[in-house]
Design an enzyme around this catalytic site. Structure first.
Site, short mmCIF file in Angstrom:
data_model
loop_
_atom_site.label_atom_id
_atom_site.label_comp_id
_atom_site.label_asym_id
_atom_site.label_seq_id
_atom_site.Cartn_x
_atom_site.Cartn_y
_atom_site.Cartn_z
N ARG A 31 43.36 40.17 36.08
CA ARG A 31 43.84 38.90 36.66
C ARG A 31 43.26 38.70 38.06
O ARG A 31 43.17 39.65 38.84
CB ARG A 31 45.36 38.87 36.72
N ASP A 32 42.86 37.45 38.34
CA ASP A 32 42.36 37.11 39.67
C ASP A 32 43.49 37.27 40.69
O ASP A 32 44.63 36.87 40.44
CB ASP A 32 41.81 35.67 39.67
N ASN A 89 30.42 31.17 38.81
CA ASN A 89 29.93 30.72 40.10
C ASN A 89 28.66 31.50 40.40
O ASN A 89 28.63 32.73 40.25
CB ASN A 89 30.98 30.96 41.19
N VAL A 98 31.62 37.48 45.11
CA VAL A 98 31.45 38.84 44.62
C VAL A 98 30.20 38.85 43.74
O VAL A 98 30.13 38.10 42.75
CB VAL A 98 32.68 39.32 43.82
N HIS A 102 30.71 37.81 36.97
CA HIS A 102 32.08 37.66 36.46
C HIS A 102 32.27 36.27 35.89
O HIS A 102 31.82 35.28 36.46
CB HIS A 102 33.12 37.97 37.54
N HIS A 104 34.94 33.52 35.00
CA HIS A 104 36.32 33.08 35.24
C HIS A 104 36.85 32.43 33.97
O HIS A 104 36.18 31.55 33.40
CB HIS A 104 36.37 32.01 36.34
P1 5GP Z 1 33.73 34.09 42.96
O1 5GP Z 1 34.21 33.23 44.08
O2 5GP Z 1 32.73 35.14 43.41
O3 5GP Z 1 33.25 33.33 41.77
O4 5GP Z 1 35.01 34.85 42.42
C1 5GP Z 1 35.51 36.02 42.96
C2 5GP Z 1 36.97 36.06 42.59
O5 5GP Z 1 37.45 37.37 42.82
C3 5GP Z 1 37.82 35.11 43.40
O6 5GP Z 1 38.46 34.17 42.53
C4 5GP Z 1 38.84 36.03 44.09
O7 5GP Z 1 40.14 35.49 44.14
C5 5GP Z 1 38.77 37.28 43.24
N1 5GP Z 1 39.05 38.50 43.97
C6 5GP Z 1 38.55 38.85 45.19
N2 5GP Z 1 38.99 40.08 45.53
C7 5GP Z 1 39.77 40.50 44.50
C8 5GP Z 1 40.51 41.71 44.28
O8 5GP Z 1 40.52 42.64 45.07
N3 5GP Z 1 41.21 41.79 43.10
C9 5GP Z 1 41.21 40.78 42.19
N4 5GP Z 1 41.94 40.96 41.06
N5 5GP Z 1 40.51 39.64 42.36
C10 5GP Z 1 39.82 39.49 43.51
#
Ligand code: 5GP
Ligand code: ZN
Length: 117
Positions: A31-32, A89, A98, A102, A104
């Site tokens: 989970r996010d 993304n 990150v 990944h 979503h």
């Molecule tokens: P991005 O913005 O790179 O597409 O998505 C990265 C996602 O990772 C974000 O939606 C953010 O909320 C999630 N995220 C960042 N750090 C952590 C973490 O430590 N644990 C979890 N479960 N999600 C994280």
């Protein structure tokens, strides 16, 4: 293949806790931390690739694996029929934070439009 400074490699290794919802030999889903919908799950390949295109170029079978995992999770979460959004993304303008590929999975409620803020 892992990268020592990668947050999601650490989550997959269990070095950082997460709420795991699905696992296979090649994929991991959790989970996010900051959910953007009632259901918000991140599905990642266990192997480290930076983004969706990197994954498609270098390990295309894993792209299938994370997509199929998303379908199974949607079923598990009870949103297969109501619908959901799958998002990669990619890069700064899309807000990628990150750099471990990944997917979503967002759903569980009517989602807004996306694109410009
Ligand atoms: P991005 O913005 O790179 O597409 O998505 C990265 C996602 O990772 C974000 O939606 C953010 O909320 C999630 N995220 C960042 N750090 C952590 C973490 O430590 N644990 C979890 N479960 N999600 C994280
Ligand atoms: Zn990684």
């Amino acid at each position: 293949m892992t990268q020592s400074d990668c947050l999601f490699c650490k989550i997959i290794a269990g070095e950082i806790p997460s709420t795991v919802v699905h696992e296979t030999d090649t994929t991991f889903a959790f989970r996010d931390l900051h959910p953007q919908a009632a259901t918000h799950v991140l599905i990642v390949p266990r192997a480290h690739y930076t983004d969706a295109v990197d994954l498609a170029k270098n390990a295309p079978a894993l792209l299938d694996d994370i997509t199929l995992a998303a379908g199974e999770i949607a079923g598990q979460e009870g949103i297969a029929e109501s619908g959901y959004r799958l998002v990669f993304n990619t890069g700064a303008d899309a807000g990628q934070t990150v750099f471990h590929t990944h997917l979503h999975l967002l759903g569980g409620e009517q989602l807004g439009h996306f694109g410009r803020p």
